[in-house]
Design a protein around this motif. Structure first.
Motif, PDB file in Angstrom:
ATOM      1  N   SER A 495      37.097  47.451  36.340  1.00  0.00           N
ATOM      2  CA  SER A 495      36.801  46.183  35.665  1.00  0.00           C
ATOM      3  C   SER A 495      36.299  46.440  34.252  1.00  0.00           C
ATOM      4  O   SER A 495      36.690  45.755  33.304  1.00  0.00           O
ATOM      5  CB  SER A 495      35.756  45.396  36.460  1.00  0.00           C
ATOM      6  OG  SER A 495      35.362  44.236  35.763  1.00  0.00           O
ATOM      7  N   PHE A 496      35.422  47.440  34.112  1.00  0.00           N
ATOM      8  CA  PHE A 496      34.907  47.788  32.790  1.00  0.00           C
ATOM      9  C   PHE A 496      36.042  48.228  31.869  1.00  0.00           C
ATOM     10  O   PHE A 496      36.025  47.969  30.662  1.00  0.00           O
ATOM     11  CB  PHE A 496      33.867  48.908  32.913  1.00  0.00           C
ATOM     12  CG  PHE A 496      33.202  49.257  31.611  1.00  0.00           C
ATOM     13  CD1 PHE A 496      32.153  48.498  31.124  1.00  0.00           C
ATOM     14  CD2 PHE A 496      33.640  50.343  30.860  1.00  0.00           C
ATOM     15  CE1 PHE A 496      31.552  48.810  29.911  1.00  0.00           C
ATOM     16  CE2 PHE A 496      33.045  50.664  29.650  1.00  0.00           C
ATOM     17  CZ  PHE A 496      31.994  49.896  29.174  1.00  0.00           C
ATOM     18  N   GLN A 497      37.038  48.879  32.457  1.00  0.00           N
ATOM     19  CA  GLN A 497      38.184  49.364  31.680  1.00  0.00           C
ATOM     20  C   GLN A 497      39.238  48.277  31.459  1.00  0.00           C
ATOM     21  O   GLN A 497      40.327  48.556  30.969  1.00  0.00           O
ATOM     22  CB  GLN A 497      38.816  50.561  32.401  1.00  0.00           C
ATOM     23  CG  GLN A 497      37.917  51.785  32.437  1.00  0.00           C
ATOM     24  CD  GLN A 497      38.467  52.897  33.318  1.00  0.00           C
ATOM     25  OE1 GLN A 497      39.153  52.633  34.315  1.00  0.00           O
ATOM     26  NE2 GLN A 497      38.180  54.144  32.960  1.00  0.00           N
ATOM     27  N   ASN A 498      38.880  47.040  31.819  1.00  0.00           N
ATOM     28  CA  ASN A 498      39.787  45.893  31.672  1.00  0.00           C
ATOM     29  C   ASN A 498      41.026  45.992  32.565  1.00  0.00           C
ATOM     30  O   ASN A 498      42.038  45.336  32.310  1.00  0.00           O
ATOM     31  CB  ASN A 498      40.221  45.710  30.208  1.00  0.00           C
ATOM     32  CG  ASN A 498      39.059  45.290  29.322  1.00  0.00           C
ATOM     33  OD1 ASN A 498      38.258  44.446  29.707  1.00  0.00           O
ATOM     34  ND2 ASN A 498      38.954  45.899  28.153  1.00  0.00           N
ATOM     35  N   LYS A 499      40.938  46.795  33.605  1.00  0.00           N
ATOM     36  CA  LYS A 499      42.020  46.883  34.590  1.00  0.00           C
ATOM     37  C   LYS A 499      41.654  45.961  35.755  1.00  0.00           C
ATOM     38  O   LYS A 499      41.401  46.395  36.880  1.00  0.00           O
ATOM     39  CB  LYS A 499      42.193  48.326  35.057  1.00  0.00           C
ATOM     40  CG  LYS A 499      42.578  49.287  33.922  1.00  0.00           C
ATOM     41  CD  LYS A 499      42.613  50.735  34.395  1.00  0.00           C
ATOM     42  CE  LYS A 499      42.950  51.683  33.247  1.00  0.00           C
ATOM     43  NZ  LYS A 499      42.924  53.111  33.661  1.00  0.00           N
ATOM     44  N   ASP A 500      41.617  44.678  35.429  1.00  0.00           N
ATOM     45  CA  ASP A 500      41.087  43.708  36.384  1.00  0.00           C
ATOM     46  C   ASP A 500      41.947  43.573  37.636  1.00  0.00           C
ATOM     47  O   ASP A 500      41.432  43.378  38.740  1.00  0.00           O
ATOM     48  CB  ASP A 500      40.928  42.347  35.704  1.00  0.00           C
ATOM     49  CG  ASP A 500      39.847  42.365  34.632  1.00  0.00           C
ATOM     50  OD1 ASP A 500      38.936  43.201  34.731  1.00  0.00           O
ATOM     51  OD2 ASP A 500      39.915  41.546  33.697  1.00  0.00           O
ATOM     52  N   LYS A 501      43.256  43.659  37.482  1.00  0.00           N
ATOM     53  CA  LYS A 501      44.140  43.522  38.640  1.00  0.00           C
ATOM     54  C   LYS A 501      43.870  44.629  39.648  1.00  0.00           C
ATOM     55  O   LYS A 501      43.734  44.377  40.857  1.00  0.00           O
ATOM     56  CB  LYS A 501      45.599  43.559  38.186  1.00  0.00           C
ATOM     57  CG  LYS A 501      46.591  43.284  39.298  1.00  0.00           C
ATOM     58  CD  LYS A 501      48.021  43.251  38.755  1.00  0.00           C
ATOM     59  CE  LYS A 501      49.021  42.985  39.878  1.00  0.00           C
ATOM     60  NZ  LYS A 501      50.421  42.972  39.363  1.00  0.00           N
ATOM     61  N   GLU A 502      43.752  45.867  39.135  1.00  0.00           N
ATOM     62  CA  GLU A 502      43.461  46.998  40.025  1.00  0.00           C
ATOM     63  C   GLU A 502      42.074  46.868  40.638  1.00  0.00           C
ATOM     64  O   GLU A 502      41.858  47.210  41.808  1.00  0.00           O
ATOM     65  CB  GLU A 502      43.569  48.322  39.262  1.00  0.00           C
ATOM     66  CG  GLU A 502      44.975  48.673  38.808  1.00  0.00           C
ATOM     67  CD  GLU A 502      45.241  48.232  37.379  1.00  0.00           C
ATOM     68  OE1 GLU A 502      44.769  47.131  36.993  1.00  0.00           O
ATOM     69  OE2 GLU A 502      45.916  48.979  36.651  1.00  0.00           O
ATOM     70  N   ALA A 503      41.126  46.361  39.843  1.00  0.00           N
ATOM     71  CA  ALA A 503      39.759  46.182  40.348  1.00  0.00           C
ATOM     72  C   ALA A 503      39.745  45.196  41.509  1.00  0.00           C
ATOM     73  O   ALA A 503      39.118  45.448  42.552  1.00  0.00           O
ATOM     74  CB  ALA A 503      38.849  45.690  39.225  1.00  0.00           C
ATOM     75  N   LEU A 504      40.446  44.080  41.348  1.00  0.00           N
ATOM     76  CA  LEU A 504      40.490  43.064  42.407  1.00  0.00           C
ATOM     77  C   LEU A 504      41.179  43.603  43.659  1.00  0.00           C
ATOM     78  O   LEU A 504      40.749  43.317  44.786  1.00  0.00           O
ATOM     79  CB  LEU A 504      41.202  41.811  41.899  1.00  0.00           C
ATOM     80  CG  LEU A 504      40.437  40.994  40.841  1.00  0.00           C
ATOM     81  CD1 LEU A 504      41.343  39.951  40.206  1.00  0.00           C
ATOM     82  CD2 LEU A 504      39.209  40.325  41.457  1.00  0.00           C
ATOM     83  N   MET A 505      42.223  44.379  43.470  1.00  0.00           N
ATOM     84  CA  MET A 505      42.920  44.975  44.619  1.00  0.00           C
ATOM     85  C   MET A 505      41.993  45.930  45.369  1.00  0.00           C
ATOM     86  O   MET A 505      41.976  45.960  46.607  1.00  0.00           O
ATOM     87  CB  MET A 505      44.173  45.717  44.148  1.00  0.00           C
ATOM     88  CG  MET A 505      45.295  44.795  43.682  1.00  0.00           C
ATOM     89  SD  MET A 505      46.699  45.699  42.965  1.00  0.00           S
ATOM     90  CE  MET A 505      47.219  46.683  44.369  1.00  0.00           C
TER      91      MET A 505
END
Length: 611
Positions: A495-505
């Motif tokens: 999430s911090f890295q702005n990889k929100d899709k991966e974070a949510l998964m």
């Protein structure tokens, strides 16, 4: 003046409260008991005995009061006259005589007594205070005012009694008189500006004194008259600006500030101060106008460069805090940075612009390579401050973390930690390093650093350290499977890295493979935070509501309710639902650190007047 006012209040307090708790002998104890029970026929016996025996002024006061309450006015008059013979120059006894006459219904005699007393007033400041206090003790406020007015004339300006008269007008509910006296203080000494503001703030927003105007209107009207009458006195314009700021009329404050700046031929410092106040109140449009007014003074002006920089910072905040900013807004902001740097050049003074542009590139334009380049340039500029370099290194560490260069990020954090030992800046660096350990699954080392940070002088850092420490502690005991926490930490980093899709998964995977895990409320909160970052307010609300419904009395419930209130109030503009969220927080989580602010916002939304 303030010294005399405190002295004046103290005298009144002592004269009223006296030594009511002094009673020691049986007679004294009985006298006090009967007096407090309003059994004056019994109390008078003891006070007469005590007074006759000692002649004590304290007993005199209670003895006189008993006689008056019993309607024995002849004896009361005789008692006062006896005291007057002993101390003919003491104004308290003359006032007591008038008091007795008034209680007996002989008002003409009382008026004559009071007027004769005032006629005897001399140009001695202590004498004026003593006489006025004697009247105040008997609640003869008009005569106290008359005493001060005559004293003012006799002293011929040596001491004008403005504060004292202002307090009496306040006690009478005469706000107009009160405001006038306090403002007149500033004609004599502008150094009392802060004290005058402190006194006037008591009636700010007040409508309780039976006047047609509110306290604000009374103050404003008197200030406007004085601004016109005493154009050479900037203090009244300053007071008017202060009042307009209290009223949140920032545009009005700007108009007055700009006029004062022009009249005084100033360098714009006053306008910059107002702009900063506007920014702190999120009044960005007025702040922008104030900074632009400074820029209009020309490039040779001392405040030109600082104002140019702060104008850009304000534009940055205005755009990025808007719930609906667009890509075009971001591109326009980037162009503004470049044009300003092109005009002012790249140097120590403009280094904050490089940092701001780097932040924009890294977190909004997603150009981390450019951001790193800008920061590396900024920290090598000659003359930059140690604090700026630390801030730039922290930001550089964050951007490297986004890029996945975790250990290089940790190196920059460590440099700041070393350079700012026992300082909030160093604590912030240590906190970020603790998060690096947490992200990489080294929970023991993260915990060790967090334990130190719990004692940080920065409350915010200490709270953040406590929150992360609790998360780790609750999910990493000896018999606990660490995989869910490791996955959660990974989602945090993504999430911090702005990889929100991966974070949510990743968060969904925890919920799927570890159903009912203690991280369930943390997962909902993290999802809500991600939705906030994406400006998906409806989805954020959905996750926060789920958290409150399922974990209403767990540690994150108050956080969730406060976030709900903020989203409803500032993003969705649903003020009723915002009120509901704040009210629920206040009633169900009374010990929460958010309760005070939630109550304040709830009252504001309800329409209460808050000074």
């Amino acid at each position: 003046m303030m010294k005399h006012l405190k002295h004046f209040i103290l005298i009144i307090f002592l004269s009223v409260s006296g030594m009511a708790t002094y009673a020691q002998t049986p007679d004294e104890q009985l006298a006090v008991q009967y007096f407090q029970n309003k059994e004056f026929d019994k109390a008078v016996v003891y006070y007469e005995k005590l007074f006759d025996k000692s002649g004590n002024e304290f007993y005199y006061g209670y003895y006189l009061e008993c006689l008056v309450e019993l309607g024995d006015f002849k004896k009361a008059e005789k008692l006062v006259k006896k005291q007057q013979k002993k101390s003919p120059d003491n104004p308290n006894y003359a006032v007591d005589m008038g008091y007795v006459y008034n209680k007996a219904g002989e008002h003409k005699k009382a008026e004559k007594e009071f007027e004769n007393l005032i006629n005897q007033l001399t140009g001695n400041q202590s004498h004026v205070f003593e006489m006025a206090n004697a009247f105040i003790k008997r609640n003869e406020l008009d005569y106290a005012l008359a005493t001060y007015e005559k004293g003012r004339k006799l002293l011929k300006g040596q001491y004008p009694f403005h504060f004292e008269m202002g307090e009496i007008y306040f006690a009478k509910g005469d706000l107009n008189g009160m405001v006038g006296e306090y403002l007149d203080v500033l004609l004599i000494n502008e150094g009392y500006l802060q004290q005058v503001q402190n006194y006037l703030i008591r009636i700010y927003g007040s409508e309780k004194f039976g006047t047609a105007q509110s306290g604000n209107e009374l103050i404003k009207n008197q200030l406007l008259r004085r601004v016109q009458k005493h154009a050479d006195k900037s203090v009244f314009a300053e007071m008017l600006i202060w009042l307009l700021i209290q009223e949140k009329d920032f545009n009005g404050a700007f108009i007055q500030t700009k006029a004062l700046d022009k009249r005084q031929k100033e360098d714009g410092s006053r306008l910059m101060h107002l702009a900063q106040t506007c920014v702190s109140n999120k009044e960005y449009e007025t702040a922008i106008k104030a900074y632009q007014a400074v820029l209009e003074k020309g490039k040779e002006n001392y405040n030109y460069i600082p104002s140019k920089i702060e104008l850009l910072n304000t534009l940055n905040q205005k755009i990025l805090e808007n719930a609906n900013y667009t890509q075009e807004d971001l591109n326009t902001l980037e162009k503004s940075y470049h044009s300003t740097l092109s005009e002012l050049g790249t140097n120590a003074k403009t280094s904050p612009l490089l940092k701001g542009l780097a932040h924009l590139n890294a977190f909004y334009l997603h150009n981390t390579e450019k951001a790193i380049e800008l920061l590396e340039e900024a920290i090598t500029l000659p003359g930059v401050t140690k604090v700026f370099m630390a801030e730039a290194k922290l930001l550089l560490g964050d951007i490297l973390l986004i890029e996945g260069d975790i250990w290089e990020a940790s190196l920059y954090y460590s440099q700041v930690d070393k350079d700012f030992k026992h300082d909030p800046m160093g604590d912030e660096a240590k906190l970020r390093n603790a998060k690096v350990s947490y992200y990489t699954g080294d929970f023991a080392w993260a915990q060790a650093q967090l334990d130190v940070l719990k004692g940080s002088t920065s409350k915010l850092i200490a709270n953040d350290a406590m929150s992360l420490s609790l998360l780790i502690t609750d999910n990493s005991t000896l018999d606990t499977n660490l995989v869910p926490l490791e996955m959660f930490a990974k989602a945090d980093l993504l999430s911090f890295q702005n990889k929100d899709k991966e974070a949510l998964m990743t968060l969904d995977s925890i919920s799927h493979y570890f159903q009912g895990h203690e991280l369930a409320d943390d997962i909902l909160m993290k999802k809500a935070v991600i939705m906030e970052k994406q400006q998906n307010w409806e989805e954020a609300v959905k996750f926060l509501k789920k958290l409150v419904a399922a974990y209403g009395y767990d540690i994150l419930a108050d956080d969730a309710l406060f976030k709900l209130g903020e989203i409803y109030q500032f993003k969705l503009k649903d003020l009723e639902k915002a009120k509901e969220a704040y009210h629920q927080l206040m009633t169900e989580h009374q010990s929460s650190t958010f309760t005070v602010e939630a109550r304040k916002r709830y009252r504001e939304l309800r329409g209460d007047k808050i000074n």
